[in-house]
Design a protein around this motif. Sequence first.
Motif, short mmCIF file in Angstrom:
data_model
loop_
_atom_site.label_atom_id
_atom_site.label_comp_id
_atom_site.label_asym_id
_atom_site.label_seq_id
_atom_site.Cartn_x
_atom_site.Cartn_y
_atom_site.Cartn_z
N ALA A 50 0.80 -1.23 0.00
CA ALA A 50 0.00 0.00 0.00
C ALA A 50 0.83 1.27 0.00
O ALA A 50 0.39 2.31 -0.49
CB ALA A 50 -0.95 -0.01 1.20
N ASN A 51 2.02 1.25 0.54
CA ASN A 51 2.85 2.45 0.61
C ASN A 51 3.74 2.62 -0.61
O ASN A 51 4.53 3.56 -0.68
CB ASN A 51 3.71 2.44 1.87
N CYS A 52 3.64 1.68 -1.55
CA CYS A 52 4.57 1.68 -2.68
C CYS A 52 3.92 2.02 -4.01
O CYS A 52 4.63 2.33 -4.97
CB CYS A 52 5.26 0.32 -2.77
N TYR A 53 2.61 1.98 -4.12
CA TYR A 53 1.94 2.40 -5.34
C TYR A 53 1.14 3.66 -5.06
O TYR A 53 0.85 4.00 -3.91
CB TYR A 53 1.04 1.30 -5.90
N ILE A 54 0.78 4.36 -6.12
CA ILE A 54 0.11 5.64 -5.93
C ILE A 54 -1.35 5.46 -5.52
O ILE A 54 -1.88 6.25 -4.75
CB ILE A 54 0.23 6.51 -7.20
N ASN A 55 -2.02 4.42 -6.03
CA ASN A 55 -3.34 4.00 -5.55
C ASN A 55 -3.55 2.57 -5.99
O ASN A 55 -2.74 1.99 -6.72
CB ASN A 55 -4.46 4.94 -6.00
N ALA A 56 -4.66 1.97 -5.55
CA ALA A 56 -4.86 0.53 -5.73
C ALA A 56 -4.89 0.09 -7.19
O ALA A 56 -4.62 -1.07 -7.49
CB ALA A 56 -6.15 0.11 -5.03
N MET A 57 -5.22 0.99 -8.12
CA MET A 57 -5.24 0.62 -9.53
C MET A 57 -3.85 0.29 -10.06
O MET A 57 -3.71 -0.32 -11.11
CB MET A 57 -5.87 1.73 -10.37
N LEU A 72 -9.12 -4.83 -11.33
CA LEU A 72 -10.30 -4.82 -10.49
C LEU A 72 -11.33 -5.85 -10.93
O LEU A 72 -12.19 -6.25 -10.15
CB LEU A 72 -10.93 -3.42 -10.50
N THR A 73 -11.23 -6.30 -12.20
CA THR A 73 -12.17 -7.31 -12.70
C THR A 73 -11.80 -8.71 -12.22
O THR A 73 -12.49 -9.68 -12.53
CB THR A 73 -12.19 -7.29 -14.23
N GLY A 74 -10.71 -8.82 -11.47
CA GLY A 74 -10.28 -10.12 -10.96
C GLY A 74 -9.29 -10.83 -11.85
O GLY A 74 -8.73 -11.86 -11.47
N ILE A 75 -9.03 -10.29 -13.05
CA ILE A 75 -8.08 -10.90 -13.97
C ILE A 75 -6.66 -10.49 -13.58
O ILE A 75 -6.40 -9.34 -13.22
CB ILE A 75 -8.38 -10.47 -15.41
N THR A 119 -11.81 -15.78 -23.93
CA THR A 119 -12.27 -14.95 -25.04
C THR A 119 -12.33 -13.47 -24.69
O THR A 119 -12.38 -12.62 -25.56
CB THR A 119 -13.65 -15.40 -25.52
N ILE A 120 -12.34 -13.13 -23.39
CA ILE A 120 -12.47 -11.74 -22.98
C ILE A 120 -11.45 -11.40 -21.90
O ILE A 120 -11.38 -12.08 -20.87
CB ILE A 120 -13.89 -11.43 -22.46
N VAL A 121 -10.65 -10.39 -22.14
CA VAL A 121 -9.81 -9.77 -21.11
C VAL A 121 -10.36 -8.37 -20.90
O VAL A 121 -10.34 -7.55 -21.82
CB VAL A 121 -8.33 -9.72 -21.53
N ASP A 122 -10.85 -8.09 -19.71
CA ASP A 122 -11.57 -6.85 -19.45
C ASP A 122 -10.70 -5.88 -18.64
O ASP A 122 -10.34 -6.17 -17.50
CB ASP A 122 -12.86 -7.17 -18.68
N LEU A 123 -10.34 -4.75 -19.25
CA LEU A 123 -9.54 -3.72 -18.58
C LEU A 123 -10.39 -2.59 -18.02
O LEU A 123 -9.85 -1.57 -17.58
CB LEU A 123 -8.52 -3.13 -19.57
N THR A 124 -11.71 -2.79 -18.00
CA THR A 124 -12.62 -1.76 -17.49
C THR A 124 -12.28 -1.42 -16.04
O THR A 124 -12.03 -2.30 -15.22
CB THR A 124 -14.07 -2.27 -17.56
N GLY A 125 -12.30 -0.12 -15.73
CA GLY A 125 -12.01 0.32 -14.37
C GLY A 125 -10.53 0.37 -14.03
O GLY A 125 -10.15 0.64 -12.88
N SER A 126 -9.69 0.12 -15.02
CA SER A 126 -8.24 0.17 -14.81
C SER A 126 -7.66 1.34 -15.60
O SER A 126 -8.32 1.91 -16.47
CB SER A 126 -7.59 -1.14 -15.26
N PRO A 127 -6.40 1.71 -15.33
CA PRO A 127 -5.78 2.78 -16.12
C PRO A 127 -5.23 2.30 -17.46
O PRO A 127 -4.61 3.07 -18.19
CB PRO A 127 -4.63 3.24 -15.21
N LEU A 249 -1.99 8.23 -15.53
CA LEU A 249 -2.56 8.35 -14.19
C LEU A 249 -4.03 8.73 -14.31
O LEU A 249 -4.38 9.91 -14.39
CB LEU A 249 -1.77 9.36 -13.35
N PHE A 250 -4.84 7.72 -14.33
CA PHE A 250 -6.27 7.80 -14.62
C PHE A 250 -6.99 8.65 -13.57
O PHE A 250 -6.84 8.44 -12.37
CB PHE A 250 -6.80 6.37 -14.62
#
Length: 316
Positions: A50-57, A72-75, A119-127, A249-250
Amino acid sequence: MGLELIVMTSLVLLWMAKTTSAGLNVSLAKEGCQAWCGGIRIPYPFGIGANCYINAMYSVECRRDKLYLTLLTGIKLEVLNMSVDSFAQFNGFAQVNNPILSRSCPGGNGSSDVVHGNTIVDLTGSPFTFSERSNVFISVGCNNHASVTNLVDRTTAQCISICDGSPDRDNSCFGINCCQTTPPGNLSYHLRVFNVNLSRIETYNQSGGVHEPCMYAFLVDKDWFRYNLTDPFAIRGMDHVPAMLEWNLFTMEPSQLGIPKYGGGSCGKELYEPSSNIHGVYCFCYSGYEGNPYLPYGCRGTFILGSSLLYFKVHL
């Protein structure tokens, strides 16, 4: 008796070698944080803990010397390379293992409805977004019709390959046993999640073609494909190929980074996703500087020192 005065000036330039992150093995990670996983650098704003990245994404995991993005999609996507360099439109990049989709392969009784691979890699909600300019969509096989659809704006790209029984193959993929197309996506609707469809354009004939019942489709780093696979059928038995992701940086502001104004680098803000009016922050090192612009004073560069020496020669 004459007087001759000769003045000679010599400018001595001392070129100090670039202080690069690679040359001096300078960490790109936040101070006190894990800088490597196996042979892969972990550059801030990414980090482990937690202290090493700028936020959880921007959280990553290191397991058995392999680095993974934790979406965040679990992938979880295995990272092959990661950079903070401005790659495309002020974005950094990450090269990741992306799954290959196959169909009608032995082991599935050759049935057209047997599909292997995610068949699907979902990057939704990520930067992250799939890079439209650095990836290519490839289909390998005989009489294939392959399509890839951007599930955000429903745009589709497709290609068709026909059969050729010649043993001579190359990776040009211009429609003979292999075809390619540019992945769907644009500045308004970046490619974050897509679906692939594979079908035959006619009944497969074992007496002709390449005697290859399998159909393959995948999104791949076009440079990797060009320089590493001279025969596209070399993907037999492979589950993944490298693909390129872009990131910034989203939904952040430059002021949140705490980067002071200095000569080495700077941070700016751009409209990252116009369709959603979402902004992002990008940082970069100025020309002649290298390092991590997302860290305070993280860009280091070159310096030139000069001195002038005067020599006098007098003849009486």
